[in-house]
Design a protein around this motif. Structure first.
Motif, PDB file in Angstrom:
ATOM      1  N   GLY A 196      -2.425   4.730   2.543  1.00 35.57           N
ATOM      2  CA  GLY A 196      -3.356   3.609   2.561  1.00 35.57           C
ATOM      3  C   GLY A 196      -3.960   3.287   1.215  1.00 35.57           C
ATOM      4  O   GLY A 196      -4.652   2.269   1.069  1.00 35.57           O
ATOM      5  N   SER A 197      -3.724   4.137   0.217  1.00 39.32           N
ATOM      6  CA  SER A 197      -4.253   3.860  -1.118  1.00 39.32           C
ATOM      7  C   SER A 197      -3.393   2.794  -1.798  1.00 39.32           C
ATOM      8  O   SER A 197      -2.321   2.430  -1.304  1.00 39.32           O
ATOM      9  CB  SER A 197      -4.271   5.136  -1.965  1.00 39.32           C
ATOM     10  OG  SER A 197      -2.951   5.612  -2.154  1.00 39.32           O
ATOM     11  N   HIS A 198      -3.865   2.306  -2.975  1.00 41.89           N
ATOM     12  CA  HIS A 198      -3.138   1.259  -3.697  1.00 41.89           C
ATOM     13  C   HIS A 198      -2.903   1.670  -5.153  1.00 41.89           C
ATOM     14  O   HIS A 198      -3.835   2.117  -5.839  1.00 41.89           O
ATOM     15  CB  HIS A 198      -3.929  -0.060  -3.663  1.00 41.89           C
ATOM     16  CG  HIS A 198      -3.948  -0.702  -2.309  1.00 41.89           C
ATOM     17  ND1 HIS A 198      -3.000  -1.601  -1.889  1.00 41.89           N
ATOM     18  CD2 HIS A 198      -4.829  -0.544  -1.283  1.00 41.89           C
ATOM     19  CE1 HIS A 198      -3.272  -1.989  -0.657  1.00 41.89           C
ATOM     20  NE2 HIS A 198      -4.399  -1.363  -0.262  1.00 41.89           N
TER      21      HIS A 198
ATOM     22  N   PRO B 179       0.835  -1.204   0.000  1.00 41.65           N
ATOM     23  CA  PRO B 179       0.000   0.000   0.000  1.00 41.65           C
ATOM     24  C   PRO B 179       0.876   1.263   0.000  1.00 41.65           C
ATOM     25  O   PRO B 179       2.039   1.221   0.400  1.00 41.65           O
ATOM     26  CB  PRO B 179      -0.795  -0.120   1.293  1.00 41.65           C
ATOM     27  CG  PRO B 179       0.117  -0.871   2.201  1.00 41.65           C
ATOM     28  CD  PRO B 179       0.840  -1.854   1.330  1.00 41.65           C
TER      29      PRO B 179
ATOM     30  N   GLY C 163      -8.586   4.067  -3.584  1.00 41.28           N
ATOM     31  CA  GLY C 163      -8.471   4.387  -2.158  1.00 41.28           C
ATOM     32  C   GLY C 163      -8.342   3.186  -1.258  1.00 41.28           C
ATOM     33  O   GLY C 163      -7.777   3.274  -0.172  1.00 41.28           O
ATOM     34  N   SER C 164      -8.882   2.015  -1.705  1.00 39.29           N
ATOM     35  CA  SER C 164      -8.835   0.816  -0.863  1.00 39.29           C
ATOM     36  C   SER C 164      -8.910  -0.422  -1.743  1.00 39.29           C
ATOM     37  O   SER C 164      -9.211  -0.339  -2.934  1.00 39.29           O
ATOM     38  CB  SER C 164     -10.009   0.820   0.132  1.00 39.29           C
ATOM     39  OG  SER C 164     -11.251   0.745  -0.565  1.00 39.29           O
ATOM     40  N   GLU C 165      -8.676  -1.588  -1.147  1.00 37.64           N
ATOM     41  CA  GLU C 165      -8.723  -2.857  -1.890  1.00 37.64           C
ATOM     42  C   GLU C 165     -10.113  -3.104  -2.465  1.00 37.64           C
ATOM     43  O   GLU C 165     -10.261  -3.691  -3.543  1.00 37.64           O
ATOM     44  CB  GLU C 165      -8.337  -4.022  -0.974  1.00 37.64           C
ATOM     45  CG  GLU C 165      -6.899  -3.980  -0.510  1.00 37.64           C
ATOM     46  CD  GLU C 165      -6.554  -5.168   0.382  1.00 37.64           C
ATOM     47  OE1 GLU C 165      -7.002  -6.294   0.063  1.00 37.64           O
ATOM     48  OE2 GLU C 165      -5.860  -4.970   1.404  1.00 37.64           O
ATOM     49  N   SER C 166     -11.129  -2.631  -1.754  1.00 35.41           N
ATOM     50  CA  SER C 166     -12.510  -2.893  -2.194  1.00 35.41           C
ATOM     51  C   SER C 166     -12.875  -2.142  -3.475  1.00 35.41           C
ATOM     52  O   SER C 166     -13.886  -2.458  -4.114  1.00 35.41           O
ATOM     53  CB  SER C 166     -13.498  -2.505  -1.077  1.00 35.41           C
ATOM     54  OG  SER C 166     -13.420  -1.116  -0.801  1.00 35.41           O
ATOM     55  N   GLN C 167     -12.064  -1.153  -3.865  1.00 32.93           N
ATOM     56  CA  GLN C 167     -12.360  -0.370  -5.069  1.00 32.93           C
ATOM     57  C   GLN C 167     -11.721  -0.958  -6.338  1.00 32.93           C
ATOM     58  O   GLN C 167     -11.824  -0.366  -7.408  1.00 32.93           O
ATOM     59  CB  GLN C 167     -11.876   1.084  -4.891  1.00 32.93           C
ATOM     60  CG  GLN C 167     -12.703   1.875  -3.878  1.00 32.93           C
ATOM     61  CD  GLN C 167     -12.273   3.333  -3.797  1.00 32.93           C
ATOM     62  OE1 GLN C 167     -11.111   3.664  -4.039  1.00 32.93           O
ATOM     63  NE2 GLN C 167     -13.197   4.199  -3.423  1.00 32.93           N
TER      64      GLN C 167
END
Length: 413
Positions: free
Chosen positions: A17-19, A13, A41-45
């Motif tokens: 915290g973004s990817h 990351p 912004g996150s794994e879920s995106q």
């Protein structure tokens, strides 16, 4: 076959915290990544290679599809079946240029020169293009030529062992090619590449011959198996001198069955406009004697040697003149260009105005050395005729051959 796909790496990351979205390269048993400029912004995106639940998801996915298509196209040109993922990554990340390539335009420019009969210039520019591509690769575009590029190429040529004169010629070729591309609208530059570039010094060859050497050349009688070829070379040299140093390629193509010699000098034809292209002069008696010896029914010279390529005949003349110079014991190497240089040198010694000499030899007048006064002068053929006659008479004078004559203007006090 390598596989390309977009992924995020949960274990890597960013600090916030973004990817980062990365291109995953898989081949054989190895994997490598190339980072893109996109992030979520996150794994879920990010799911199944697509951005989801993100305010710019549609835009990012569209750009990712274009990027993937680009990489797949590049990969299709990579012919190395046993390549590792690292090899593929290096190939895909290799800097590439966009725009019309220097190679593509250069080849078209050279082809156009050949179609205009400028074969010698085209051949020399071909070597220049060859060395450019050796230095920068065949994919370099015209837009990549800048001051830094020129300096790098100068270093490349210097390492090859080229002299400053040769480098100057190569740079002049490139400048002419770029100017042509600009004039055709093929390329635009915010700053012209040569604006702040300083050309290497060009050593001017001192190849003019003295009056006594010219007399020996004119009166030489050749014998033996090479008599004909040496006589032909000498006659062409003297004819050039009597015609104000006309180049061999122009001399062989001009019509000589009249009293006036009018031609467009091939070397500078593209640099002049309209009537300024033409050089016109009366054919002097000394020139007529030689012309009548070789003229054919079409009004052109026929020297009795029929080469398929002009360059072969030029080489034939060059080698013959070199040999003549050696046999006659000339101080400097005798070349066909010596006729032109000698004509101008004699004219300078006689104090003939420079603008008349420039007209007579077919040189550009107004642009040379930026002399605005010549915008107000109209050069007449009669002036050139008088200058040529004066120079020929001077070359025929038997006495005082080592003394520089006092020009007429210097005698008036």
């Amino acid at each position: 076959m390598a596989n390309l796909s977009f992924v995020i790496v949960p274990s890597r990351p960013n600090s916030d915290g973004s990817h980062q979205i990365r291109l995953k390269i898989t081949n054989s048993n190895s994997t490598r990544y190339i980072s893109t400029r996109f992030r979520v912004g996150s794994e879920s995106q990010f799911q199944n290679g697509l951005v989801v639940k993100h305010p710019q998801a549609t835009i990012i996915n569209k750009e990712l599809r274009k990027l993937l298509g680009k990489y797949e196209q590049l990969l299709s040109t990579f012919y190395k079946p046993d390549a590792s993922a690292t090899d593929i990554k290096n190939y895909l990340e290799k800097p590439r240029f966009v725009g019309e390539s220097l190679k593509e335009y250069g080849e078209k420019y050279i082809a156009e020169l050949k179609s205009n009969g400028q074969n010698s210039y085209a051949r020399n520019l071909g070597y220049t293009l060859k060395y450019l591509l050796e230095c920068f690769g065949e994919q370099i575009p015209l837009t990549a030529i800048n001051l830094s590029t020129l300096k790098d190429w100068e270093k490349f040529l210097s390492k090859r062992g080229d002299s400053s004169t040769t480098i100057n010629i190569r740079m002049t070729h490139l400048k002419a090619l770029i100017n042509s591309a600009i004039n055709e609208g093929v390329v635009e530059y915010k700053v012209f590449p040569f604006r702040n570039y300083r050309m290497p010094a060009k050593n001017v060859r001192d190849i003019c011959i003295s009056k006594s050497e010219l007399t020996r050349l004119r009166e030489a009688e050749f014998t033996g198996i090479s008599a004909k070829r040496l006589t032909v070379a000498r006659d062409l040299f003297m004819l050039s001198f009597y015609c104000a140093g006309i180049n061999l390629t122009d001399l062989l193509s001009v019509k000589l069955n009249g009293d006036i010699l009018t031609f467009v000098r091939k070397k500078t034809a593209e640099k002049k406009i309209g009537a300024d292209k033409e050089v016109s002069m009366s054919i002097q008696p000394e020139a007529r004697v030689i012309i009548d010896k070789y003229i054919n029914n079409h009004g052109e010279l026929d020297m009795g040697y029929h080469y398929k390529d002009y360059e072969y005949f030029r080489s034939f003349v060059t080698k013959s003149l070199n040999r003549i110079g050696e046999e006659l014991g000339f101080e400097k190497r005798l070349t066909f260009y010596s006729a032109r240089k000698t004509f101008v040198q004699f004219g300078s010694e006689l104090g003939i105005p420079l603008y008349i000499l420039e007209y007579a030899i077919g040189q550009t007048i107004k642009e040379a050395n930026n002399r605005p006064v010549f915008n107000y002068l109209k050069i007449m053929r009669q002036q050139a005729d008088l200058a040529i006659r004066t120079i020929i008479d001077y070359s025929l004078e038997p006495d005082g051959e080592d003394e520089m004559p006092l020009p007429e203007w210097a005698r008036r006090r």
